[in-house]
Design a protein around this motif. Sequence first.
Motif, PDB file in Angstrom:
ATOM      1  N   THR A  40       8.776   8.877 -14.381  1.00 28.40           N
ATOM      2  CA  THR A  40       7.315   8.838 -14.484  1.00 28.40           C
ATOM      3  C   THR A  40       6.872   7.733 -15.432  1.00 28.40           C
ATOM      4  N   SER A  41       7.648   7.501 -16.485  1.00 25.37           N
ATOM      5  CA  SER A  41       7.326   6.395 -17.403  1.00 25.37           C
ATOM      6  C   SER A  41       7.416   5.050 -16.678  1.00 25.37           C
ATOM      7  N   LEU A  42       8.481   4.844 -15.932  1.00 22.32           N
ATOM      8  CA  LEU A  42       8.656   3.579 -15.206  1.00 22.32           C
ATOM      9  C   LEU A  42       7.609   3.416 -14.108  1.00 22.32           C
ATOM     10  N   ALA A  43       7.343   4.486 -13.367  1.00 18.24           N
ATOM     11  CA  ALA A  43       6.342   4.420 -12.297  1.00 18.24           C
ATOM     12  C   ALA A  43       4.954   4.145 -12.874  1.00 18.24           C
ATOM     13  N   SER A  61      -2.527  12.200 -15.189  1.00 18.23           N
ATOM     14  CA  SER A  61      -2.408  12.819 -13.865  1.00 18.23           C
ATOM     15  C   SER A  61      -3.760  12.796 -13.148  1.00 18.23           C
ATOM     16  N   ALA A  62      -4.816  13.163 -13.860  1.00 18.05           N
ATOM     17  CA  ALA A  62      -6.157  13.157 -13.268  1.00 18.05           C
ATOM     18  C   ALA A  62      -6.565  11.745 -12.854  1.00 18.05           C
ATOM     19  N   LEU A  63      -6.256  10.753 -13.676  1.00 14.02           N
ATOM     20  CA  LEU A  63      -6.572   9.368 -13.324  1.00 14.02           C
ATOM     21  C   LEU A  63      -5.785   8.907 -12.100  1.00 14.02           C
ATOM     22  N   PHE A  64      -4.529   9.270 -12.010  1.00 11.09           N
ATOM     23  CA  PHE A  64      -3.744   8.901 -10.829  1.00 11.09           C
ATOM     24  C   PHE A  64      -4.283   9.601  -9.576  1.00 11.09           C
ATOM     25  N   ILE A  65      -4.687  10.836  -9.698  1.00 14.00           N
ATOM     26  CA  ILE A  65      -5.308  11.534  -8.568  1.00 14.00           C
ATOM     27  C   ILE A  65      -6.623  10.842  -8.184  1.00 14.00           C
ATOM     28  N   GLY A  66      -7.379  10.428  -9.212  1.00 10.83           N
ATOM     29  CA  GLY A  66      -8.606   9.674  -8.940  1.00 10.83           C
ATOM     30  C   GLY A  66      -8.325   8.374  -8.210  1.00 10.83           C
ATOM     31  N   ALA A  67      -7.244   7.699  -8.573  1.00 10.73           N
ATOM     32  CA  ALA A  67      -6.857   6.455  -7.892  1.00 10.73           C
ATOM     33  C   ALA A  67      -6.486   6.742  -6.441  1.00 10.73           C
ATOM     34  N   ILE A  68      -5.781   7.835  -6.209  1.00 12.43           N
ATOM     35  CA  ILE A  68      -5.422   8.228  -4.837  1.00 12.43           C
ATOM     36  C   ILE A  68      -6.692   8.468  -4.028  1.00 12.43           C
ATOM     37  N   GLN A  81       0.806  -1.219   0.000  1.00 11.44           N
ATOM     38  CA  GLN A  81       0.000   0.000   0.000  1.00 11.44           C
ATOM     39  C   GLN A  81       0.847   1.280   0.000  1.00 11.44           C
ATOM     40  N   PRO A  82       1.842   1.405   0.888  1.00 14.91           N
ATOM     41  CA  PRO A  82       2.655   2.629   0.867  1.00 14.91           C
ATOM     42  C   PRO A  82       3.446   2.794  -0.436  1.00 14.91           C
ATOM     43  N   VAL A  83       3.886   1.686  -1.003  1.00 18.02           N
ATOM     44  CA  VAL A  83       4.621   1.742  -2.270  1.00 18.02           C
ATOM     45  C   VAL A  83       3.700   2.241  -3.370  1.00 18.02           C
ATOM     46  N   ILE A  84       2.507   1.667  -3.452  1.00 16.03           N
ATOM     47  CA  ILE A  84       1.544   2.076  -4.480  1.00 16.03           C
ATOM     48  C   ILE A  84       1.152   3.533  -4.291  1.00 16.03           C
ATOM     49  N   THR A  85       0.895   3.928  -3.062  1.00 18.53           N
ATOM     50  CA  THR A  85       0.521   5.324  -2.794  1.00 18.53           C
ATOM     51  C   THR A  85       1.646   6.273  -3.192  1.00 18.53           C
ATOM     52  N   SER A  86       2.872   5.920  -2.876  1.00 15.90           N
ATOM     53  CA  SER A  86       4.016   6.762  -3.251  1.00 15.90           C
ATOM     54  C   SER A  86       4.156   6.847  -4.770  1.00 15.90           C
ATOM     55  N   LEU A  87       4.007   5.721  -5.461  1.00 12.41           N
ATOM     56  CA  LEU A  87       4.091   5.720  -6.922  1.00 12.41           C
ATOM     57  C   LEU A  87       2.956   6.532  -7.541  1.00 12.41           C
ATOM     58  N   LEU A  88       1.779   6.454  -6.955  1.00 12.37           N
ATOM     59  CA  LEU A  88       0.649   7.245  -7.466  1.00 12.37           C
ATOM     60  C   LEU A  88       0.924   8.736  -7.333  1.00 12.37           C
ATOM     61  N   TRP A  89       1.419   9.150  -6.169  1.00 10.66           N
ATOM     62  CA  TRP A  89       1.723  10.567  -5.983  1.00 10.66           C
ATOM     63  C   TRP A  89       2.838  11.022  -6.921  1.00 10.66           C
ATOM     64  N   PHE A  90       3.903  10.239  -7.005  1.00  6.38           N
ATOM     65  CA  PHE A  90       5.002  10.585  -7.903  1.00  6.38           C
ATOM     66  C   PHE A  90       4.509  10.685  -9.340  1.00  6.38           C
ATOM     67  N   SER A  91       3.717   9.711  -9.764  1.00  9.41           N
ATOM     68  CA  SER A  91       3.217   9.698 -11.144  1.00  9.41           C
ATOM     69  C   SER A  91       2.247  10.840 -11.407  1.00  9.41           C
ATOM     70  N   ALA A  92       1.360  11.102 -10.457  1.00  7.80           N
ATOM     71  CA  ALA A  92       0.412  12.208 -10.633  1.00  7.80           C
ATOM     72  C   ALA A  92       1.156  13.530 -10.798  1.00  7.80           C
ATOM     73  N   LEU A  93       2.155  13.747  -9.960  1.00  9.24           N
ATOM     74  CA  LEU A  93       2.935  14.994 -10.034  1.00  9.24           C
ATOM     75  C   LEU A  93       3.832  15.017 -11.274  1.00  9.24           C
ATOM     76  N   GLY A  94       4.469  13.889 -11.590  1.00  6.38           N
ATOM     77  CA  GLY A  94       5.314  13.818 -12.781  1.00  6.38           C
ATOM     78  C   GLY A  94       4.517  14.054 -14.054  1.00  6.38           C
ATOM     79  N   CYS A  95       3.354  13.427 -14.147  1.00  9.51           N
ATOM     80  CA  CYS A  95       2.492  13.628 -15.322  1.00  9.51           C
ATOM     81  C   CYS A  95       2.061  15.085 -15.440  1.00  9.51           C
ATOM     82  N   ALA A  96       1.699  15.684 -14.320  1.00 12.24           N
ATOM     83  CA  ALA A  96       1.265  17.086 -14.338  1.00 12.24           C
ATOM     84  C   ALA A  96       2.414  18.009 -14.734  1.00 12.24           C
ATOM     85  N   LEU A  97       3.582  17.751 -14.190  1.00 11.16           N
ATOM     86  CA  LEU A  97       4.758  18.562 -14.514  1.00 11.16           C
ATOM     87  C   LEU A  97       5.100  18.467 -16.000  1.00 11.16           C
TER      88      LEU A  97
END
Length: 163
Positions: free
Chosen positions: A68-71, A153-160, A5-21
Amino acid sequence: MTMMQPVITSLLWFSALGCALLGGLYFSFSAFILTALNRIEQAAGIAAMNSINVVILKSLFMPFFLGTSLASLALASMALFRWGEPGSLAMLSGGILYVVGMSVVTMMFNVPLNNALAAVEPASAEGAQVWARYLKDWAFWNHVRTIACIAASALFIGAIAAR
């Protein structure tokens, strides 16, 4: 809560922010950078874009691009193994959308166009043809990347939010 769970949550946040950036960067090119480069003399526009393409590869862009691609790929894979859990559909959709709409599009379309632009003499007739095609085609694929990044990014935020 499982250990993942913490790994997935961290990857979701990283990906959401990376995609947005990255989506913001691509949006800048779509919204005004390419238009500005097209308004200046052809050789200067080509030289400026070639310079951007060299500098970006040695900047903080690359760790975010690759990371972000790997995550996103990892999240899509994890979603398949966690199917039915809250947010898994958004994780899978965001991961696929980002990897295909940004990573694959970049490698199959934008990079070859960058290479073609780097190979021409900026002030030549061939340079004019390549530049005209570049502005049209590169911009189109950049719009695709922009939309893919923002939607992922929106989908990853939705997953969070679903978790």
